[in-house]
Design a protein around this motif. Structure first.
Motif, PDB file in Angstrom:
ATOM      1  N   GLN A  71       7.581  -8.009   1.727  1.00  0.00           N
ATOM      2  CA  GLN A  71       6.812  -6.834   1.301  1.00  0.00           C
ATOM      3  C   GLN A  71       5.837  -7.207   0.188  1.00  0.00           C
ATOM      4  OE1 GLN A  71      10.014  -4.127   0.272  1.00  0.00           O
ATOM      5  NE2 GLN A  71       9.687  -2.966   2.155  1.00  0.00           N
ATOM      6  N   ILE A  72       6.281  -8.028  -0.747  1.00  0.00           N
ATOM      7  CA  ILE A  72       5.410  -8.443  -1.845  1.00  0.00           C
ATOM      8  C   ILE A  72       4.285  -9.332  -1.309  1.00  0.00           C
ATOM      9  CG2 ILE A  72       5.317  -9.807  -3.975  1.00  0.00           C
ATOM     10  CD1 ILE A  72       8.032  -8.584  -4.714  1.00  0.00           C
ATOM     11  N   ARG A  73       4.592 -10.188  -0.362  1.00  0.00           N
ATOM     12  CA  ARG A  73       3.557 -11.027   0.255  1.00  0.00           C
ATOM     13  C   ARG A  73       2.478 -10.154   0.898  1.00  0.00           C
ATOM     14  NH1 ARG A  73       6.575 -14.322   2.717  1.00  0.00           N
ATOM     15  NH2 ARG A  73       6.299 -16.069   1.311  1.00  0.00           N
ATOM     16  N   ASN A  74       2.905  -9.094   1.597  1.00  0.00           N
ATOM     17  CA  ASN A  74       1.927  -8.179   2.212  1.00  0.00           C
ATOM     18  C   ASN A  74       1.072  -7.495   1.158  1.00  0.00           C
ATOM     19  OD1 ASN A  74       2.865  -8.825   4.758  1.00  0.00           O
ATOM     20  ND2 ASN A  74       4.233  -7.066   4.888  1.00  0.00           N
ATOM     21  N   GLY A  75       1.699  -7.092   0.040  1.00  0.00           N
ATOM     22  CA  GLY A  75       0.929  -6.492  -1.047  1.00  0.00           C
ATOM     23  C   GLY A  75      -0.068  -7.481  -1.631  1.00  0.00           C
ATOM     24  N   CYS A  76       0.363  -8.720  -1.814  1.00  0.00           N
ATOM     25  CA  CYS A  76      -0.526  -9.763  -2.351  1.00  0.00           C
ATOM     26  C   CYS A  76      -1.731  -9.976  -1.443  1.00  0.00           C
ATOM     27  CB  CYS A  76       0.229 -11.069  -2.525  1.00  0.00           C
ATOM     28  SG  CYS A  76       1.388 -11.080  -3.899  1.00  0.00           S
ATOM     29  N   ASP A  77      -1.501  -9.945  -0.143  1.00  0.00           N
ATOM     30  CA  ASP A  77      -2.599 -10.133   0.810  1.00  0.00           C
ATOM     31  C   ASP A  77      -3.710  -9.116   0.582  1.00  0.00           C
ATOM     32  OD1 ASP A  77      -1.290 -12.279   1.968  1.00  0.00           O
ATOM     33  OD2 ASP A  77      -0.523 -11.117   3.676  1.00  0.00           O
ATOM     34  N   GLN A  78      -3.341  -7.895   0.219  1.00  0.00           N
ATOM     35  CA  GLN A  78      -4.344  -6.856  -0.006  1.00  0.00           C
ATOM     36  C   GLN A  78      -5.172  -7.106  -1.263  1.00  0.00           C
ATOM     37  OE1 GLN A  78      -3.345  -2.726   0.828  1.00  0.00           O
ATOM     38  NE2 GLN A  78      -1.362  -3.408   1.611  1.00  0.00           N
ATOM     39  N   PHE A  79      -4.698  -8.007  -2.135  1.00  0.00           N
ATOM     40  CA  PHE A  79      -5.418  -8.359  -3.360  1.00  0.00           C
ATOM     41  C   PHE A  79      -6.026  -9.766  -3.283  1.00  0.00           C
ATOM     42  CE2 PHE A  79      -2.778  -4.905  -4.841  1.00  0.00           C
ATOM     43  CZ  PHE A  79      -3.577  -4.262  -5.766  1.00  0.00           C
ATOM     44  N   ASN A  80      -6.133 -10.307  -2.069  1.00  0.00           N
ATOM     45  CA  ASN A  80      -6.679 -11.647  -1.863  1.00  0.00           C
ATOM     46  C   ASN A  80      -5.868 -12.727  -2.574  1.00  0.00           C
ATOM     47  OD1 ASN A  80      -8.889 -11.181  -0.104  1.00  0.00           O
ATOM     48  ND2 ASN A  80     -10.052 -10.339  -1.824  1.00  0.00           N
TER      49      ASN A  80
END
Length: 129
Positions: free
Chosen positions: A3-12
């Protein structure tokens, strides 16, 4: 961590290497994350019913950034937002400032006084009661 990886993806932010819980708070869950781009604070906002306070904080930090006041600032997402919706809540990512809680002594009091004096010159203070 997914879930955190997916959130990070949204912030490049890519290459999530580690996630360290920092606190289990009432208002937020905070994690120190290490990515290919460096260390960041990953914050899950739990007080979603009071979204106005989160937006107030965003506006305050953006104003302080224009004033060049030293603090940890937020990252903008790919869409330019500072607060995003994820599967595990509303998320913000900040610069991670390494440090420790300073001892209270004359030097520390002097640094606090300098910061407060600088904030006294903050031109947008009236927008943030």
């Amino acid at each position: 961590m997914g879930q955190i990886r997916n959130g990070c993806d949204q912030f490049n932010l890519s290459g999530l290497q580690s996630v360290i819980p920092l606190s289990d708070g009432f208002a937020n869950l905070n994690y120190k994350i290490r990515t290919d781009q460096g260390d960041f604070l990953y914050r899950v906002c739990l007080q979603q019913s009071n979204i106005k306070l989160i937006h107030w904080e965003i506006e305050l930090l953006l104003s302080l950034q224009l004033f060049d006041f030293p603090t940890a600032y937020m990252l903008a997402s790919k869409g330019g937002d500072y607060l995003i919706d994820t599967d595990h809540g509303k998320v913000m990512i900040y610069e991670f400032k390494t440090g420790h809680e300073p001892l209270l002594n004359p030097a520390t009091v002097g640094e606090i006084a300098k910061a407060l004096a600088r904030l006294n010159l903050f031109p947008d203070w009236h927008r943030f009661p």
